[in-house]
Design a protein around this motif. Sequence first.
Motif, short mmCIF file in Angstrom:
data_model
loop_
_atom_site.label_atom_id
_atom_site.label_comp_id
_atom_site.label_asym_id
_atom_site.label_seq_id
_atom_site.Cartn_x
_atom_site.Cartn_y
_atom_site.Cartn_z
N GLY A 36 6.15 10.31 -10.51
CA GLY A 36 5.92 10.33 -9.07
C GLY A 36 6.25 9.04 -8.35
N TYR A 37 5.44 8.00 -8.60
CA TYR A 37 5.57 6.76 -7.83
C TYR A 37 5.23 5.54 -8.68
N ARG A 38 5.80 4.40 -8.27
CA ARG A 38 5.55 3.14 -8.96
C ARG A 38 5.64 1.99 -7.95
N PRO A 39 4.72 1.02 -8.04
CA PRO A 39 4.81 -0.12 -7.13
C PRO A 39 5.97 -1.04 -7.51
N GLY A 40 6.62 -1.58 -6.50
CA GLY A 40 7.69 -2.54 -6.76
C GLY A 40 7.17 -3.95 -6.90
N TRP A 41 5.91 -4.17 -6.46
CA TRP A 41 5.30 -5.49 -6.57
C TRP A 41 3.86 -5.35 -7.01
N VAL A 42 3.48 -6.15 -8.00
CA VAL A 42 2.09 -6.28 -8.43
C VAL A 42 1.82 -7.77 -8.60
N PRO A 43 0.57 -8.19 -8.63
CA PRO A 43 0.28 -9.62 -8.80
C PRO A 43 0.95 -10.21 -10.03
N ALA A 44 1.31 -11.47 -9.95
CA ALA A 44 1.98 -12.16 -11.05
C ALA A 44 1.15 -12.09 -12.33
N GLY A 45 1.82 -11.83 -13.44
CA GLY A 45 1.15 -11.79 -14.74
C GLY A 45 0.63 -10.42 -15.13
N PHE A 46 0.75 -9.42 -14.23
CA PHE A 46 0.28 -8.08 -14.52
C PHE A 46 1.43 -7.20 -15.01
N ALA A 47 1.12 -6.29 -15.95
CA ALA A 47 2.09 -5.33 -16.46
C ALA A 47 1.38 -4.01 -16.70
N GLU A 48 2.14 -2.93 -16.79
CA GLU A 48 1.55 -1.61 -17.01
C GLU A 48 1.23 -1.42 -18.49
N TYR A 49 -0.06 -1.26 -18.78
CA TYR A 49 -0.49 -1.15 -20.17
C TYR A 49 -1.21 0.15 -20.48
N ILE A 50 -1.59 0.92 -19.46
CA ILE A 50 -2.37 2.14 -19.69
C ILE A 50 -1.89 3.25 -18.77
N ARG A 95 0.40 -5.05 0.40
CA ARG A 95 1.72 -5.40 -0.13
C ARG A 95 2.08 -4.52 -1.32
N VAL A 96 1.09 -4.30 -2.20
CA VAL A 96 1.34 -3.42 -3.34
C VAL A 96 1.65 -2.01 -2.85
N ALA A 97 0.82 -1.50 -1.95
CA ALA A 97 1.00 -0.13 -1.45
C ALA A 97 2.35 0.05 -0.76
N ARG A 98 2.72 -0.91 0.06
CA ARG A 98 3.98 -0.80 0.79
C ARG A 98 5.20 -0.96 -0.09
N SER A 99 5.00 -1.48 -1.30
CA SER A 99 6.12 -1.61 -2.24
C SER A 99 6.32 -0.37 -3.10
N VAL A 100 5.37 0.59 -3.01
CA VAL A 100 5.43 1.79 -3.84
C VAL A 100 6.63 2.65 -3.45
N ARG A 101 7.39 3.07 -4.45
CA ARG A 101 8.57 3.90 -4.24
C ARG A 101 8.56 5.06 -5.22
N PRO A 102 9.26 6.15 -4.90
CA PRO A 102 9.33 7.29 -5.83
C PRO A 102 9.94 6.87 -7.16
#
Length: 376
Positions: free
Chosen positions: A107-121, A224-231
């Motif tokens: 569905g969707y994924r953010p284009g920006w998250v805070p520095a040092g964060f990655a998707e782990y779950i 900022r995170v929300a507005r970076s979310v893209r399909p």
Amino acid sequence: MMIEDLIRAAQEQQATRAVPETRILAGLAGVRRRRRRFVAVGAGLAATAVAAVPAVVVPALLTPAVLSPGMVSPGATPAASSAFSRPGASSSPDVVADPGMPHLRLGYRPGWVPAGFAEYIRQAGAAQDDTGPSLVRSWKRTVGTGDPYNGRSAQLDLYVRTAAEDPAGAVWTGAQKADVNGADGWYSPAQGDQKSSLSWIIDDHTVLMLATSRLDLSKADMLRVARSVRPEAGTNPSPVTLGWLPTGWQPTGLTVSGPAAASWRGSVYVVKQGTEISGKDKKTPVTVNYGELSVTVGARTDAPDGGAELTVAGRPARQPTRDDAAGRGTLYLVVDLGGGRLLTLVGAGGGLDVAQLTRIAANVTVDPTGLTWLGR
């Protein structure tokens, strides 16, 4: 309950590992502006598992897996394997051809998250009501190879629901109004507890929510995170498929986690449900769990030590037991898959027995391809 209270309660439940993730998914997916019932699945088994063994919990729902005995090393990425599958097993009348969770849209994924964060779950939950199924994608600074919630570290979650019948009914509009790329959004700030949320509606069937836990994220950064979310195209891969379940049992949630594709952990959560008349008004049908089961594959097991030794599909296994009052009705089965992997089944109720646990384990297919998103 107001949505921010429910979110905070759900996040605290995750942090304390008091209940399995399906309960959190059910609660968050069922939030409505009007009062409504939602099913908190899994509380019974979780309470039983946690009561006497601190490390034991309904293993983070996901997709356990019987990795090919002796054929798959922890760092390998093999093709789908079904070494525990028994030829001719599907001829049984109570075999479910594919009882696994459906592959939900990313569905969707953010284009920006805070520095040092990655998707782990990632967690996937079956539909509990007209809000549809939920996919929860979690970004953290790090995660171990065990229970991803057995650690109080900062976390940013994106809840994705793309099949909601009434998205407007799935958000609480009493929060602070916010604009997310022209869409109506509602922001709930933290109240000194490092928990905040932002919900917004994408279209007639899609609602998204960001939620923080143990993370001080400003409103500006949340937006900022929300507005970076893209399909994002594609579906959420499930590394494990349950080839057989007893009649009446069905998967309701799955989770996959890990620091990288070479070291993942997966669980699938299964229940046997039925409908009863509410004890409060004596007329409203309510869904209840008669039995609960988790199946987990990982580098270690949450089951107690010891137990009777046995063999499952040619692999060494053991059947741990507990003597405490809370654990006497809980069944365990641990199978050594080789290559540093263990398969753990924990179940209770619904007429479940060790023979059924053994058959479930013997009919699991594992395909860990598609997990390259871990740690990215």
